[in-house]
Design a protein around this motif. Structure first.
Motif, short mmCIF file in Angstrom:
data_model
loop_
_atom_site.label_atom_id
_atom_site.label_comp_id
_atom_site.label_asym_id
_atom_site.label_seq_id
_atom_site.Cartn_x
_atom_site.Cartn_y
_atom_site.Cartn_z
N PHE A 110 0.85 -1.20 0.00
CA PHE A 110 0.00 0.00 0.00
C PHE A 110 0.89 1.25 0.00
O PHE A 110 0.95 1.99 0.99
N PRO A 111 1.57 1.51 -1.10
CA PRO A 111 2.54 2.61 -1.16
C PRO A 111 1.94 4.00 -1.00
O PRO A 111 2.66 4.95 -0.69
N LYS A 112 0.61 4.14 -1.17
CA LYS A 112 -0.02 5.45 -1.03
C LYS A 112 -0.53 5.71 0.38
O LYS A 112 -1.03 6.80 0.68
N VAL A 113 -0.41 4.71 1.26
CA VAL A 113 -0.81 4.86 2.66
C VAL A 113 0.44 5.15 3.48
O VAL A 113 1.49 4.56 3.26
N ALA A 114 0.34 6.09 4.42
CA ALA A 114 1.47 6.42 5.28
C ALA A 114 1.45 5.50 6.51
O ALA A 114 0.41 5.30 7.13
N PHE A 115 2.61 4.97 6.85
CA PHE A 115 2.75 4.10 8.02
C PHE A 115 3.77 4.72 8.96
O PHE A 115 4.89 5.07 8.55
N LEU A 116 3.39 4.84 10.23
CA LEU A 116 4.27 5.37 11.27
C LEU A 116 4.30 4.32 12.38
O LEU A 116 3.36 4.19 13.15
N MET A 117 5.40 3.57 12.45
CA MET A 117 5.44 2.40 13.33
C MET A 117 6.59 2.46 14.32
O MET A 117 7.71 2.82 13.97
N ASN A 127 7.13 4.78 2.19
CA ASN A 127 6.03 5.18 3.07
C ASN A 127 6.07 4.60 4.48
O ASN A 127 5.11 4.74 5.23
N PHE A 128 7.15 3.94 4.86
CA PHE A 128 7.22 3.29 6.18
C PHE A 128 8.19 4.07 7.07
O PHE A 128 9.40 3.92 6.95
N SER A 129 7.63 4.92 7.93
CA SER A 129 8.45 5.69 8.87
C SER A 129 8.47 4.99 10.21
O SER A 129 7.55 4.25 10.56
N VAL A 130 9.52 5.24 10.97
CA VAL A 130 9.66 4.61 12.28
C VAL A 130 9.75 5.68 13.35
O VAL A 130 10.10 6.83 13.09
N PHE A 131 9.42 5.28 14.58
CA PHE A 131 9.57 6.18 15.72
C PHE A 131 9.99 5.35 16.92
O PHE A 131 10.06 4.13 16.87
N ASP A 132 10.26 6.03 18.00
CA ASP A 132 10.77 5.37 19.18
C ASP A 132 10.62 6.33 20.35
O ASP A 132 10.58 7.55 20.15
N ASN A 133 10.54 5.79 21.55
CA ASN A 133 10.51 6.69 22.70
C ASN A 133 11.94 7.00 23.12
O ASN A 133 12.50 6.41 24.02
N TYR A 134 12.52 7.97 22.41
CA TYR A 134 13.89 8.41 22.71
C TYR A 134 13.86 9.28 23.97
O TYR A 134 14.05 10.49 23.90
N ILE A 135 13.62 8.66 25.11
CA ILE A 135 13.53 9.42 26.36
C ILE A 135 14.71 9.11 27.27
O ILE A 135 14.60 9.18 28.49
#
Length: 334
Positions: A110-117, A127-135
């Motif tokens: 699904f290249p037109k859907v944004a993913f933030l995981m 389209n596959f972005s990542v995040f993390d609790n950089y605390i």
């Protein structure tokens, strides 16, 4: 009413309809993004609760239509992702730690859907972005406070899984504690679960029995053990001092709002791409902070707090950088 008068009203009605469609309220409603989130644990689990809170706030502002699924089994994660992707959602948020390959496969389909995981891996174009609790920065500060409050010099640490996201916070906490007391000893245990308060509580009891008088509560259940035994606890991700006013000294707080707001803006403007959103959890972006000491404000030694405040200033000005160590932390207690 004559035919002529009816005809003369038509332009007026058309103008009224156009004005109604152009009203800010309707424009806002039309601009709402469809966002879905998938969580493998309950909404109240501390890590997930911060994401859920940020998305609920966006929904309350009228920016998004938000749907979410909790307690999704790993085996069902891909199916739920696909259902949300085919359901017209423009942004899908979740944690892919245990389902990395499946989540990335869905994103490719699904290249037109944004993913933030939430992910230990790298972004995946397009389209596959990542995040993390950089605390790790406030975690370092809470470690300083923990060592300053410990009378035995023994600290217990209970974590979920030894993955980079947990390991780096524990290492930062331990480094902060050593700044105050270089001889402090740590007992480290992982319960291999993201949400099992009874198991975390039992692990904490075992540490208390070995002399720990301050406990790092990376998981729910640890603060309960500390409260029952009259020991102290350090919180992680959320502030639970209101529930444990005589137990939780300080907490490293995660604010997911800067990350979510940036992702929503990028989707809305057509600028969303595969990138690492992790840094937006850092203190300079207001993605994390040391919680107010509250009931412990006058109980933490003044000289310790002076060092904490000086170190916090150095972090915010860039003079001091908290080291990121993703390796599994080990017990040092003899």
């Amino acid at each position: 009413m004559t035919t002529l008068s009816r005809l003369s009203r038509r332009p007026l009605l058309a103008l009224a309809a156009a004005a109604l469609l152009a009203s800010p309220g309707l424009a806002l409603a039309q601009a709402r993004l469809k966002v879905a989130a998938i969580y493998t644990v309950p909404f109240e689990q501390q890590w997930v609760s911060r994401i859920h809170k940020a998305l609920q706030a966006a929904q309350a502002r009228g920016e998004i239509e938000y749907k979410a699924s909790e307690n999704v089994a790993n085996a069902d994660y891909e199916r739920v992702m696909r259902e949300y992707a085919t359901g017209g959602n423009q942004l899908i948020v979740g944690e892919s730690f245990a389902v990395e390959a499946a989540a990335r496969k869905v994103a490719r389909d699904f290249p037109k859907v944004a993913f933030l995981m939430g992910s230990s891996g790298k972004p995946q174009a397009p389209n596959f972005s990542v995040f993390d609790n950089y605390i790790q920065e406030p975690a370092y500060l809470t470690g300083m406070i923990a060592a300053g409050m410990s009378k035995t010099g023994k600290i217990g640490m209970v974590g979920g899984f030894p993955i980079p996201e947990v390991n780096r916070l524990m290492h930062a906490f331990m480094a902060g504690a050593r700044e105050i007391n270089p001889k402090v000893e740590f007992t480290v245990t992982f319960i291999n679960s993201w949400f099992d308060p009874p198991k975390a509580k039992e692990a904490a009891f075992a540490m208390i029995d070995k002399g720990a008088d301050v406990l790092y509560a990376e998981r729910f259940g640890v603060s309960d053990a500390a409260k029952e035994r009259g020991k102290l606890a350090i919180g992680n991700v959320i502030n639970t001092q209101d529930k444990y006013p005589d137990t939780v000294v300080a907490s490293a707080i995660w604010h997911m709002e800067p990350t979510i707001e940036l992702a929503l803006r990028n989707v809305k403007e057509g600028k969303f791409k595969a990138e690492d959103y992790g840094p937006y959890s850092m203190m300079k972006h207001k993605g994390s902070e040391l919680a107010p000491l509250g009931t412990f404000e006058k109980k933490v030694p003044a000289e310790v707090m002076a060092k904490v405040q000086a170190r916090q200033k150095d972090i915010l000005t860039g003079k001091f950088t908290v080291k990121v160590d993703d390796s599994q932390p080990k017990s040092t207690a003899r």
